[in-house]
Motif scaffolding. Structure first.
Motif, PDB file in Angstrom:
ATOM      1  N   TYR A 303     -13.962   0.651  -1.371  1.00  0.00           N
ATOM      2  CA  TYR A 303     -13.307   1.321  -0.252  1.00  0.00           C
ATOM      3  C   TYR A 303     -11.852   0.855  -0.116  1.00  0.00           C
ATOM      4  CZ  TYR A 303     -11.699   2.698   4.270  1.00  0.00           C
ATOM      5  OH  TYR A 303     -10.916   3.225   5.257  1.00  0.00           O
ATOM      6  N   PHE A 304     -11.614  -0.448  -0.247  1.00  0.00           N
ATOM      7  CA  PHE A 304     -10.243  -0.965  -0.118  1.00  0.00           C
ATOM      8  C   PHE A 304      -9.304  -0.351  -1.152  1.00  0.00           C
ATOM      9  CE2 PHE A 304     -12.192  -5.140   1.647  1.00  0.00           C
ATOM     10  CZ  PHE A 304     -12.374  -4.541   2.887  1.00  0.00           C
ATOM     11  N   HIS A 305      -9.860   0.027  -2.290  1.00  0.00           N
ATOM     12  CA  HIS A 305      -9.047   0.670  -3.323  1.00  0.00           C
ATOM     13  C   HIS A 305      -8.408   1.970  -2.826  1.00  0.00           C
ATOM     14  CE1 HIS A 305      -8.944  -1.480  -7.033  1.00  0.00           C
ATOM     15  NE2 HIS A 305     -10.248  -1.516  -7.221  1.00  0.00           N
ATOM     16  N   ASN A 306      -8.938   2.562  -1.753  1.00  0.00           N
ATOM     17  CA  ASN A 306      -8.350   3.810  -1.282  1.00  0.00           C
ATOM     18  C   ASN A 306      -6.848   3.663  -1.074  1.00  0.00           C
ATOM     19  OD1 ASN A 306      -8.730   6.606  -0.278  1.00  0.00           O
ATOM     20  ND2 ASN A 306      -7.894   5.730   1.602  1.00  0.00           N
ATOM     21  N   TRP A 307      -6.429   2.474  -0.660  1.00  0.00           N
ATOM     22  CA  TRP A 307      -4.990   2.212  -0.543  1.00  0.00           C
ATOM     23  C   TRP A 307      -4.487   1.374  -1.719  1.00  0.00           C
ATOM     24  CZ3 TRP A 307      -1.294   4.252   2.443  1.00  0.00           C
ATOM     25  CH2 TRP A 307      -1.710   5.062   3.512  1.00  0.00           C
ATOM     26  N   SER A 308      -5.136   0.252  -2.000  1.00  0.00           N
ATOM     27  CA  SER A 308      -4.646  -0.620  -3.084  1.00  0.00           C
ATOM     28  C   SER A 308      -5.258  -0.188  -4.413  1.00  0.00           C
ATOM     29  CB  SER A 308      -4.978  -2.085  -2.774  1.00  0.00           C
ATOM     30  OG  SER A 308      -6.359  -2.248  -2.462  1.00  0.00           O
ATOM     31  N   GLY A 309      -4.804   0.992  -4.869  1.00  0.00           N
ATOM     32  CA  GLY A 309      -5.296   1.522  -6.146  1.00  0.00           C
ATOM     33  C   GLY A 309      -5.266   3.026  -6.212  1.00  0.00           C
ATOM     34  N   SER A 321      -3.902  -5.336 -12.987  1.00  0.00           N
ATOM     35  CA  SER A 321      -4.138  -6.316 -11.928  1.00  0.00           C
ATOM     36  C   SER A 321      -3.408  -5.962 -10.635  1.00  0.00           C
ATOM     37  CB  SER A 321      -3.729  -7.722 -12.379  1.00  0.00           C
ATOM     38  OG  SER A 321      -4.243  -8.695 -11.503  1.00  0.00           O
ATOM     39  N   LEU A 322      -2.437  -5.061 -10.722  1.00  0.00           N
ATOM     40  CA  LEU A 322      -1.763  -4.615  -9.500  1.00  0.00           C
ATOM     41  C   LEU A 322      -2.780  -4.097  -8.505  1.00  0.00           C
ATOM     42  CD1 LEU A 322       1.029  -3.754  -8.108  1.00  0.00           C
ATOM     43  CD2 LEU A 322       0.492  -1.484  -9.012  1.00  0.00           C
ATOM     44  N   LYS A 323      -3.737  -3.307  -8.998  1.00  0.00           N
ATOM     45  CA  LYS A 323      -4.760  -2.791  -8.090  1.00  0.00           C
ATOM     46  C   LYS A 323      -5.989  -3.688  -8.046  1.00  0.00           C
ATOM     47  CE  LYS A 323      -7.171   0.540 -11.191  1.00  0.00           C
ATOM     48  NZ  LYS A 323      -8.586   0.288 -10.831  1.00  0.00           N
ATOM     49  N   GLU A 324      -6.389  -4.256  -9.174  1.00  0.00           N
ATOM     50  CA  GLU A 324      -7.636  -5.019  -9.187  1.00  0.00           C
ATOM     51  C   GLU A 324      -7.473  -6.418  -8.606  1.00  0.00           C
ATOM     52  OE1 GLU A 324     -10.305  -3.670  -9.452  1.00  0.00           O
ATOM     53  OE2 GLU A 324      -9.932  -1.837 -10.586  1.00  0.00           O
ATOM     54  N   GLY A 325      -6.433  -7.124  -8.978  1.00  0.00           N
ATOM     55  CA  GLY A 325      -6.232  -8.463  -8.430  1.00  0.00           C
ATOM     56  C   GLY A 325      -6.031  -8.426  -6.927  1.00  0.00           C
ATOM     57  N   PHE A 326      -5.206  -7.487  -6.463  1.00  0.00           N
ATOM     58  CA  PHE A 326      -4.947  -7.348  -5.037  1.00  0.00           C
ATOM     59  C   PHE A 326      -6.235  -6.984  -4.294  1.00  0.00           C
ATOM     60  CE2 PHE A 326      -2.252  -4.820  -1.721  1.00  0.00           C
ATOM     61  CZ  PHE A 326      -2.466  -5.811  -0.777  1.00  0.00           C
TER      62      PHE A 326
END
Length: 877
Positions: A303-309, A321-326
């Motif tokens: 769900y958080f990926h909706n913004w960070s990814g 890692s920009l999307k996965e690490g964050f």
């Protein structure tokens, strides 16, 4: 399959495409023997690129029709190779159309559109969309999608895709359609669709601005009773993301679909998350506490990926890692807020040390932002995810939570709807904090785990205490020399009573956060006003992913384990005692000496076991020995028999000396009432399970009787599983067979329980390669099901006592499975290769056997790029 010269992709070669896609109209028509895919791409020329070549990725498709601006294309109008189709487009605004045919029912790679049980679903990250239709399948091409799905209404009554539903209806011959529109531009890797006969569970969530969002989870009918926990977890995650990051959900509908056939845990496709069933389905009777926590975390992560990814995505796969690490950092903080922060930190560091540190210490080492790859699927690694999260955590530590929130707000607002880089993320943090993070960015570009060696000196005459920190980083593939890192060290100084002393120093130390920041190869820090030599408590909360070495005595470690105010460091002090004892005894075994368990360790264990001021969860962590992955990583040359013997000796000493303690804890921690998934109750069950395991290891027949009774009368899977695992670790083979047979007979129709049944056997002591072969012949095993392959083969490979059998049969078995999986599911096969990545660090006999095994794998005919890359890297060492 592999060509003669697999192509290496380099970050330095990145350039934008010649054409962008503004919108795609996609129609997917599912038939019994095939699926036809019609797509129309609205193209826009990229003014930054002179080339007129329109490059569209596409594999495993039969071309029926192609057209450009309505004009049919013939084979002379384009060039086609194994990966793509290229044609010249002279217009700045154009429309490319294609009609192709694919066969999802034959797609065992589980990429693109494939059959999962009775339903069809997709997996497009990283490069699966090219198996569905011709498209510039790269993350920087972001378009809006309209998707129409047509299928038999009886077989596929549910038709789903990204976004919001806009139309549906019946067609001729018992078929129907559904049309979905996603108004937010996204890369093709976030495309998703599902067709099947699925049950639906509904709920709603009201955002802080007052919008009502419909929540739906779709599962196969037999699993309809297992979705309540996932729905509650989703609502918790949505509320937490609003409260912590100010991020509201943007569509009218959020959907989750559970699939038994899925290579990873879950996928964050915009508005339509597709999950591995094991990561979403749960009831107390079929899922233990660890699975409940894992499901809660994975639901939150996706769900958080909706913004960070999704709303802000990565420009290219080097920025993964920009999307996965964050997002891993975000879901870790979510779990810490939901449960016990110290315990969560401990669990994360255990995983990091067991998986990422060895990765950094071997041939698979690569930077958080890699420089090159052959197969991008091979870079979904602990380095990109877990170390990437630690890098984000260090930024949070350095700038502080308030400025980190301002930085994330700026990042989301500035780059909404764009594909960006790790540099863009760090630049936002620099801008809001005023801090220069240029040197810090070496964490993204340099591979390897930094080593920080600390020495001390106390001058009683001046009242000064000095710590000298020296940092270094060993060579890794392609990077022999490393520059110094920025390393935040959270620390304290303890007096003789265990109290934190006030810290006075002119060094770069933040008293509010207790963080000392290192930037140089050597840093000397002088603390003044110290009346007695303190004991330093270093790297509290594991404030940086480094190997820290300070020459503590056993007595000092025992003191820290009892007195340190930082829960993580109390645990870590005990871990150092375990590690020191096991490694020392292992060396004694190898040299033929009489190995003895240090009394400082045994006394510390007794103190922890009886310390009721500690939470049960912390006590469980402190009483748990480091696993073999961490032990192997701690030595230069691996003598497996000696490590196993030493670890067993420590366990046996703890078990037998404190048999009465383990019995008392086991009986005293018995559950009362119905199952509750809370931090307190989960901690109680974990401590009882560990105490029962130690009690049974002592050889007390009463422990076997207690375990059998607990198994048969348990009201939840946590207690039942704890009992069965304890029995499997003992020597009562008749009882083991009885309980395993009972387990399977009761749960054989439940896929998730069967996976647990397979896993518990493959990871049990004394199981051999022949037993694993028999397990793979059982009707419960399915080589095409990734979860069952992981349960049996990966479980066996992690069972070091059995896998590293001196005959080499374990190596041969896993190598044979890699060969079989190579043509079925290359991603899973490639991940199994990493099991052999530390072969050069073993003693000569096993080193030779594993090298031979890797060469056998490399000689496999038609080796996939996934397996080829990992095997070649492992062999280079």
């Amino acid at each position: 399959m592999r060509t003669q010269d697999p192509k290496t992709i380099y970050l330095k070669d990145y350039q934008e495409p010649a054409f962008w896609v503004e919108h795609i109209d996609l129609t997917v028509r599912i038939f019994e023997t095939h699926t036809d895919v019609e797509s129309h791409l609205t193209l826009k020329k990229n003014p930054n690129i002179a080339s007129r070549d329109l490059v569209l990725n596409g594999v495993d498709q039969d071309i029926i029709e192609l057209a450009l601006d309505g004009q049919p294309l013939t084979q002379s109008d384009y060039r086609r190779d194994e990966e793509s189709l290229t044609l010249t487009c002279d217009r700045d605004d154009a429309r490319f159309s294609s009609l192709t045919r694919i066969r999802p029912q034959d797609n065992t790679s589980l990429e693109g559109l494939y059959q999962s049980g009775s339903m069809y679903c997709t997996q497009c990250e990283a490069e699966g969309f090219r198996k569905i239709t011709f498209y510039p399948d790269r993350p920087d091409v972001m378009a809006t999608f309209t998707t129409r799905i047509e299928a038999d209404q009886t077989r596929f009554p549910v038709l789903l895709a990204n976004g919001n539903p806009v139309d549906s209806g019946e067609l001729d011959e018992g078929r129907h359609f559904a049309t979905w529109n996603d108004p937010f531009p996204k890369p093709s890797y976030l495309f998703a669709m599902v067709a099947g006969n699925l049950s639906r569970k509904d709920d709603t969530f009201t955002t802080r601005s007052g919008r009502e969002v419909a929540l739906r989870i779709f599962v196969e009918p037999q699993n309809a009773h297992k979705v309540d926990f996932a729905l509650e977890s989703l609502k918790k995650a949505m509320r937490w993301d609003e409260d912590t990051y100010g991020r509201e959900y943007d569509l009218d509908l959020f959907m989750i679909v559970a699939s038994d056939y899925f290579n990873m845990g879950a996928m964050e496709n915009k508005g339509l998350n597709i999950f591995n069933s094991a990561a979403v389905l749960a009831t107390p009777d079929t899922s233990n506490d660890l699975r409940f926590e894992r499901i809660e975390a994975i639901v939150a992560h996706e769900y958080f990926h909706n913004w960070s990814g999704n709303r802000v995505t990565c420009r290219d796969w080097f920025q993964l890692s920009l999307k996965e690490g964050f997002t891993v950092f975000r879901d870790s903080e979510f779990t810490a807020d939901m449960h016990d922060r110290a315990v969560k930190r401990i669990h994360d560091v255990v995983d990091l040390r067991a998986a990422q540190f060895p990765e950094d210490n071997g041939p698979m080492a690569h930077p958080v932002r890699p420089d090159s790859y052959i197969e991008i699927n091979n870079f979904y690694t602990a380095t990109v995810y877990e170390k990437g999260a630690e890098v984000v955590r260090m930024i949070h530590t350095l700038v502080g939570p308030e400025l980190f929130r301002k930085g994330s707000d700026l990042y989301f607002e500035r780059f909404d709807g764009q594909a960006v880089t790790t540099d863009d993320f760090v630049a936002c943090m620099e801008e809001v904090s005023g801090r220069d993070l240029t040197q810090f960015k070496r964490w993204y570009t340099q591979a390897g785990t930094p080593r920080v060696t600390v020495t001390d000196h106390f001058d009683s005459d001046t009242g000064e205490y000095r710590l000298t920190f020296r940092q270094s980083c060993p060579p890794t593939p392609g990077q022999r020399e490393k520059d110094s890192f920025v390393i935040p060290i959270k620390m304290g100084l303890l007096d003789a009573d265990g109290n934190d002393l006030p810290i006075r120093t002119d060094a770069d130390y933040n008293p509010d956060t207790q963080v000392l920041t290192l930037t140089d190869t050597e840093t000397r820090v002088v603390f003044s006003g110290v009346n007695e030599k303190p004991i330093p408590s270093l790297l509290r909360d594991f404030s940086a992913p480094v190997r820290l070495q300070f020459d503590y005595s056993d007595e000092q470690l025992a003191f820290l384990a009892k007195n340190d105010a930082n829960g993580f460091n109390r645990w870590d002090a005990v871990q150092q005692l375990y590690l020191r004892a096991i490694l020392g005894m292992s060396e004694d075994e190898r040299m033929g000496k009489n190995a003895q368990v240090p009394s400082a360790l045994l006394d510390t264990v007794a103190s922890i076991a009886g310390d009721t001021e500690l939470t049960p969860a912390i006590r469980t962590a402190m009483l748990s020995l480091p696993g073999y992955a961490i032990l192997k990583d701690a030595v230069d040359e691996i003598y497996m028999e000696n490590l196993v013997a030493a670890r067993k000796a420590v366990i046996n000493a703890i078990a037998t000396r404190y048999r009465d303690i383990w019995r008392s804890l086991t009986e005293g921690l018995a559950g009362r009432g119905d199952y509750e998934f809370t931090a307190a109750e989960a901690g109680r069950r974990s401590l009882q399970g560990l105490a029962l395991w130690y009690w049974l290891k002592s050889g007390d027949q009463a422990a076997f009787d207690f375990a059998a009774d607990l198994y048969h009368h348990a009201g939840n899977q946590t207690d039942r599983g704890n009992a069965l695992r304890a029995v499997l670790a003992g020597e009562d083979h008749a009882l083991q067979d009885e309980l395993l047979e009972h387990f399977y007979e009761r749960w054989q129709d439940d896929t998730q329980m069967v996976e647990q049944w397979l896993s518990m056997q493959s990871s049990a002591p004394n199981i051999g390669a022949a037993d694993i072969e028999n397990l793979m012949e059982h009707q419960a095993f399915d080589i095409k099901n990734p979860n069952k392959v992981r349960s049996v083969i990966a479980g066996f490979a992690m069972n070091v006592e059995s896998f590293h059998d001196e005959t080499g049969q374990g190596y041969e078995l896993v190598a044979d499975m890699i060969g079989r999986l190579n043509g079925i599911n290359p991603q899973i096969a490639a991940r199994l290769v990493t099991i052999f990545s530390d072969w050069k660090r073993f003693e000569p006999k096993r080193r030779a056997m594993m090298e031979s095994t890797l060469k056998t794998i490399l000689a496999t005919p038609n080796l996939s790029p996934d397996v080829f890359e990992m095997t070649e890297r492992a062999l280079k060492g």
